[in-house]
Design a protein around this motif. Structure first.
Motif, mmCIF file in Angstrom:
data_model
loop_
_atom_site.group_PDB
_atom_site.id
_atom_site.type_symbol
_atom_site.label_atom_id
_atom_site.label_comp_id
_atom_site.label_asym_id
_atom_site.label_seq_id
_atom_site.Cartn_x
_atom_site.Cartn_y
_atom_site.Cartn_z
ATOM 1 N N GLU A 206 -95.991 -49.747 -20.487
ATOM 2 C CA GLU A 206 -95.761 -51.026 -20.014
ATOM 3 C C GLU A 206 -96.576 -52.115 -19.804
ATOM 4 O O GLU A 206 -96.364 -53.228 -20.587
ATOM 5 C CB GLU A 206 -95.158 -50.974 -18.448
ATOM 6 C CG GLU A 206 -93.930 -50.063 -18.118
ATOM 7 C CD GLU A 206 -92.500 -50.731 -18.622
ATOM 8 O OE1 GLU A 206 -92.647 -51.683 -19.247
ATOM 9 O OE2 GLU A 206 -91.550 -50.088 -18.181
ATOM 10 N N VAL A 207 -97.803 -51.896 -19.596
ATOM 11 C CA VAL A 207 -99.025 -52.700 -19.579
ATOM 12 C C VAL A 207 -99.419 -53.147 -21.209
ATOM 13 O O VAL A 207 -99.488 -54.309 -21.426
ATOM 14 C CB VAL A 207 -100.323 -52.144 -19.225
ATOM 15 C CG1 VAL A 207 -101.286 -53.212 -19.217
ATOM 16 C CG2 VAL A 207 -99.987 -52.201 -17.304
ATOM 17 N N LEU A 208 -99.464 -52.166 -21.733
ATOM 18 C CA LEU A 208 -99.688 -52.613 -23.160
ATOM 19 C C LEU A 208 -98.657 -53.174 -23.960
ATOM 20 O O LEU A 208 -98.960 -54.209 -24.844
ATOM 21 C CB LEU A 208 -100.216 -51.119 -24.217
ATOM 22 C CG LEU A 208 -101.209 -50.350 -23.865
ATOM 23 C CD1 LEU A 208 -101.247 -49.028 -24.556
ATOM 24 C CD2 LEU A 208 -102.679 -51.094 -24.340
ATOM 25 N N LEU A 209 -97.464 -52.988 -23.818
ATOM 26 C CA LEU A 209 -96.318 -53.691 -24.255
ATOM 27 C C LEU A 209 -96.349 -55.273 -23.976
ATOM 28 O O LEU A 209 -96.215 -55.982 -24.728
ATOM 29 C CB LEU A 209 -94.961 -52.932 -23.849
ATOM 30 C CG LEU A 209 -94.678 -51.878 -24.949
ATOM 31 C CD1 LEU A 209 -93.184 -51.078 -24.400
ATOM 32 C CD2 LEU A 209 -94.504 -52.328 -26.513
ATOM 33 N N MET A 211 -98.878 -56.715 -22.750
ATOM 34 C CA MET A 211 -99.966 -57.653 -23.462
ATOM 35 C C MET A 211 -99.714 -57.872 -24.767
ATOM 36 O O MET A 211 -100.027 -59.024 -25.401
ATOM 37 C CB MET A 211 -101.297 -56.764 -23.362
ATOM 38 C CG MET A 211 -101.871 -56.731 -21.829
ATOM 39 S SD MET A 211 -101.908 -58.205 -21.011
ATOM 40 C CE MET A 211 -103.299 -58.832 -21.743
ATOM 41 N N CYS A 212 -99.105 -56.868 -25.599
ATOM 42 C CA CYS A 212 -98.827 -57.288 -26.955
ATOM 43 C C CYS A 212 -97.851 -58.221 -26.961
ATOM 44 O O CYS A 212 -97.837 -59.421 -28.152
ATOM 45 C CB CYS A 212 -98.081 -56.089 -27.730
ATOM 46 S SG CYS A 212 -99.256 -54.615 -27.830
ATOM 47 N N LEU A 213 -96.815 -58.518 -26.232
ATOM 48 C CA LEU A 213 -95.766 -59.300 -26.176
ATOM 49 C C LEU A 213 -96.142 -60.753 -25.851
ATOM 50 O O LEU A 213 -96.046 -61.802 -26.647
ATOM 51 C CB LEU A 213 -94.469 -58.978 -25.146
ATOM 52 C CG LEU A 213 -93.654 -57.920 -25.964
ATOM 53 C CD1 LEU A 213 -92.857 -57.313 -24.701
ATOM 54 C CD2 LEU A 213 -92.802 -58.277 -26.999
ATOM 55 N N TYR A 214 -97.382 -60.921 -24.835
ATOM 56 C CA TYR A 214 -97.929 -62.137 -24.465
ATOM 57 C C TYR A 214 -98.637 -62.531 -25.636
ATOM 58 O O TYR A 214 -99.009 -63.819 -25.988
ATOM 59 C CB TYR A 214 -98.849 -61.707 -23.389
ATOM 60 C CG TYR A 214 -98.390 -61.742 -21.908
ATOM 61 C CD1 TYR A 214 -97.293 -62.602 -21.592
ATOM 62 C CD2 TYR A 214 -98.437 -60.768 -21.208
ATOM 63 C CE1 TYR A 214 -96.604 -62.640 -20.410
ATOM 64 C CE2 TYR A 214 -97.906 -60.520 -19.930
ATOM 65 C CZ TYR A 214 -96.995 -61.435 -19.495
ATOM 66 O OH TYR A 214 -96.277 -61.367 -18.417
ATOM 67 N N HIS A 215 -99.389 -61.701 -26.322
ATOM 68 C CA HIS A 215 -100.070 -62.167 -27.632
ATOM 69 C C HIS A 215 -99.121 -62.745 -28.601
ATOM 70 O O HIS A 215 -99.567 -63.630 -29.410
ATOM 71 C CB HIS A 215 -100.782 -60.934 -28.053
ATOM 72 C CG HIS A 215 -101.559 -60.988 -29.500
ATOM 73 N ND1 HIS A 215 -102.743 -61.547 -29.371
ATOM 74 C CD2 HIS A 215 -101.206 -60.863 -30.870
ATOM 75 C CE1 HIS A 215 -103.206 -62.062 -30.776
ATOM 76 N NE2 HIS A 215 -102.231 -61.168 -31.439
ATOM 77 N N TYR A 224 -91.351 -59.482 -18.150
ATOM 78 C CA TYR A 224 -90.406 -58.331 -17.881
ATOM 79 C C TYR A 224 -91.168 -57.092 -17.838
ATOM 80 O O TYR A 224 -91.047 -56.341 -16.773
ATOM 81 C CB TYR A 224 -89.387 -58.268 -18.831
ATOM 82 C CG TYR A 224 -88.530 -56.856 -18.609
ATOM 83 C CD1 TYR A 224 -87.618 -56.792 -17.810
ATOM 84 C CD2 TYR A 224 -88.660 -55.688 -19.520
ATOM 85 C CE1 TYR A 224 -86.869 -55.623 -17.496
ATOM 86 C CE2 TYR A 224 -88.155 -54.555 -19.246
ATOM 87 C CZ TYR A 224 -87.015 -54.443 -18.247
ATOM 88 O OH TYR A 224 -86.510 -53.445 -18.294
ATOM 89 N N HIS A 225 -91.983 -56.609 -18.776
ATOM 90 C CA HIS A 225 -92.867 -55.433 -18.715
ATOM 91 C C HIS A 225 -93.822 -55.477 -17.792
ATOM 92 O O HIS A 225 -94.311 -54.562 -16.965
ATOM 93 C CB HIS A 225 -93.411 -55.086 -19.928
ATOM 94 C CG HIS A 225 -92.528 -54.685 -21.153
ATOM 95 N ND1 HIS A 225 -91.873 -53.586 -20.926
ATOM 96 C CD2 HIS A 225 -91.776 -55.414 -22.175
ATOM 97 C CE1 HIS A 225 -90.955 -53.428 -22.252
ATOM 98 N NE2 HIS A 225 -90.911 -54.634 -22.966
ATOM 99 N N ALA A 226 -94.332 -56.676 -17.289
ATOM 100 C CA ALA A 226 -95.652 -56.727 -16.453
ATOM 101 C C ALA A 226 -94.981 -56.596 -14.865
ATOM 102 O O ALA A 226 -95.477 -55.822 -14.269
ATOM 103 C CB ALA A 226 -96.265 -58.349 -16.262
#
Length: 547
Positions: A206-209, A211-215, A224-226
């Motif tokens: 969830e955290v990696l997804l 951060m990737c989406l924020y990027h 949502y994932h955060a």
């Protein structure tokens, strides 16, 4: 007997797919996906008759990375020494190649993951993770790691590889086209099933997804994932690790732990050693730090917004570096922790040097959120809270390591410290924003903090950053807005001839603003979210070009 014969011809030896060969199952050899993999819903059906498969190459590369980590940490049994003056040395290990000799695209992505993921919310023990990752390619229901985390790992590696065209600006089309599929696979694999044995891996995915989406500037999906990560963390009681107070409360009031918006309570298995406990502690503070920042940036409502109740109070001890958990430098078993954030904000704990980077980041995020909250509801009855919080911010700044680059590089330590320093300066900026003198650096602590945050950029080479924390765009936007408004106010409140030289105040503010905008422009192609937060200059306002 003919009617009992197989309807498909016997497959030649060595022609079965990699998964069927490993599991000693009958394979029909169908391509792109054999019947066995189709029935098991396995997307990665691979054959070895055309050279090494992606899974084999990844396993080789992960083994290489594990060996390098052990060598760098001094854990290997023996290390081969090389003559530093010898030329054309043969390396101990080589990056895996495709059958045609070209580099395998995921090889560089895994190298990128190992190098940069710890700065983007990766909290697991890296050597253990790599060992389990190697056994999870391709991911199956029996893999040590859940499919969501495997796909999120490759997504991060591809997205942040220097050659990737996604968010970096041009690059390898073969890598770029993998991003949507990896993102889709990772999100589809996230399950609502709350398995305590894999809960920490679900949190990491969830955290990696997020951060990737924020990027990628997908802020709604990132939020949502955060939020999902925080919900899981609260449901697992990661904010109550080592909490004797919570255990006593639960014995007397077993229903007090229920929290609206969180997942049903999940009882994690006891950690098997200090490293696993460290993973859980670092998991909580990683998620909590992101949550604090999003409360300010997005106006999100946190599950742990109120620290005054027993259910939401954070008792988990501050995080250490993972190397400290490896060396068992933790509280002895039986020792407890309580009211971690309350005692920090009330000044009941002493700020010491040599705190972990994650600990400093968490404390800066807490101050950032609390200063925003206090400034928003400011009135004179809150003077005592204001003074106490202002003093606490200064105490944290005082113990931060010096932001010094001795060799001209931008190491992980420097990049993370830049974020922590900037977060602390913006916390002061927010706290003092309601007060006047917005154009006087000497009299406005808010403006002085903005100038100090901009001055940090003179110590680092932002243009050399391969990536940037997406939240830096938000912080630089707040600094830039303060500087731009101060410059506009300064011009309105000063009367001088057009030929008159700029005042020292004007030079200082405009130069600071130029530094912030130049940094954001340098990184906008590598992090789309930073580009979105570039501030528009007021009409007629000019800043000097970069030197």
């Amino acid at each position: 007997m003919a009617q009992f014969a197989s309807s498909s011809p016997q497959l030649e030896r060595g022609k079965a797919c990699l998964r069927c060969r490993r599991r000693k199952m009958r394979c029909d050899g169908q391509r792109p996906t054999c019947n066995q993999c189709t029935r098991s819903n396995i997307l990665d059906c691979e054959y070895t008759d055309e050279g090494p498969t992606a899974s084999q190459i990844l396993e080789q590369h992960i083994s290489y990375l594990e060996a390098r980590i052990r060598e760098l940490e001094g854990d290997s049994g023996s290390i081969t020494l090389h003559d530093p003056h010898a030329r054309n040395q043969t390396p101990q290990a080589r990056d895996p190649r495709n059958a045609d000799g070209t580099p395998f695209p995921f090889s560089s992505s895994m190298q990128t993951f190992v190098s940069y993921a710890p700065e983007f919310g990766f909290f697991l023990h890296l050597p253990r993770f790599l060992e389990k990752l190697k056994a999870s390619i391709p991911p199956t229901p029996q893999s040590p790691l859940p499919a969501a985390l495997v796909h999120a790992t490759f997504l991060f590696g591809v997205l942040f590889s220097a050659g990737s065209g996604v968010g970096i600006g041009g690059g390898d089309d073969d890598l770029t086209k993998e991003v949507p599929q990896l993102l889709k696979r990772a999100e589809q694999a996230l399950s609502a099933e709350l398995d305590p044995s894999t809960m920490l891996y679900t949190l990491q995915a969830e955290v990696l997804l997020g951060m990737c989406l924020y990027h990628m500037n997908s802020r709604i999906s990132g939020n949502y994932h955060a939020a999902a990560a925080m919900s899981i963390a609260v449901g697992c009681k990661l904010h109550k690790l080592r909490s004797s107070e919570w255990m006593n409360t639960q014995m007397n009031h077993p229903l007090i732990g229920e929290h609206p918006g969180s997942i049903p309570d999940v009882q994690l298995f006891p950690p098997m050693d200090d490293i696993e406990e460290g993973e859980r502690i670092r998991a909580f503070w990683t998620i909590f730090t992101l949550d604090r920042c999003l409360v300010v940036v997005c106006g999100a409502t946190s599950l742990l917004a109120q620290q005054g109740t027993a259910a939401t109070r954070v008792d988990t001890p501050w995080p250490l570096e993972m190397s400290d958990y490896e060396q068992h430098l933790v509280m002895p078993q039986g020792n407890s922790s309580a009211r971690t954030i309350e005692y920090f904000l009330d000044g009941l704990t002493t700020e010491l040097p040599n705190q972990s980077l994650l600990c400093l980041r968490a404390k800066a995020a807490i101050l950032f959120e609390r200063s925003s909250q206090l400034a928003e509801k400011w009135n004179h009855t809150l003077q005592a809270q204001f003074v106490a919080l202002d003093a606490r911010i200064e105490q944290v700044k005082a113990v931060l390591p010096a932001l010094v680059i001795s060799d001209g590089t931008n190491s992980r330590h420097v990049r993370e410290l830049l974020f922590v320093y900037t977060l602390c300066y913006v916390a002061t900026l927010q706290l003092h924003a309601p007060f006047g003198h917005a154009w006087d650096v000497d009299r406005s602590k808010a403006l002085n903090s903005a100038v100090s945050a901009a001055r940090l950029l003179q110590s680092v080479h932002v243009e050399l950053f391969v990536y940037a924390d997406p939240l830096m765009g938000v912080l630089w936007n707040m600094v830039g807005q303060t500087l731009a408004n101060a410059l506009a106010n300064l011009k309105r409140n000063m009367t001088y001839n057009m030929s008159q030289a700029a005042s020292p105040q004007e030079v200082l503010i405009s130069t600071s603003l130029a530094g912030v905008l130049n940094a954001m422009n340098a990184l906008r192609g590598r992090c789309p979210l930073i580009g979105k937060f570039l501030i528009p200059l007021p009409c007629g306002l000019r800043i000097p070009p970069p030197v």
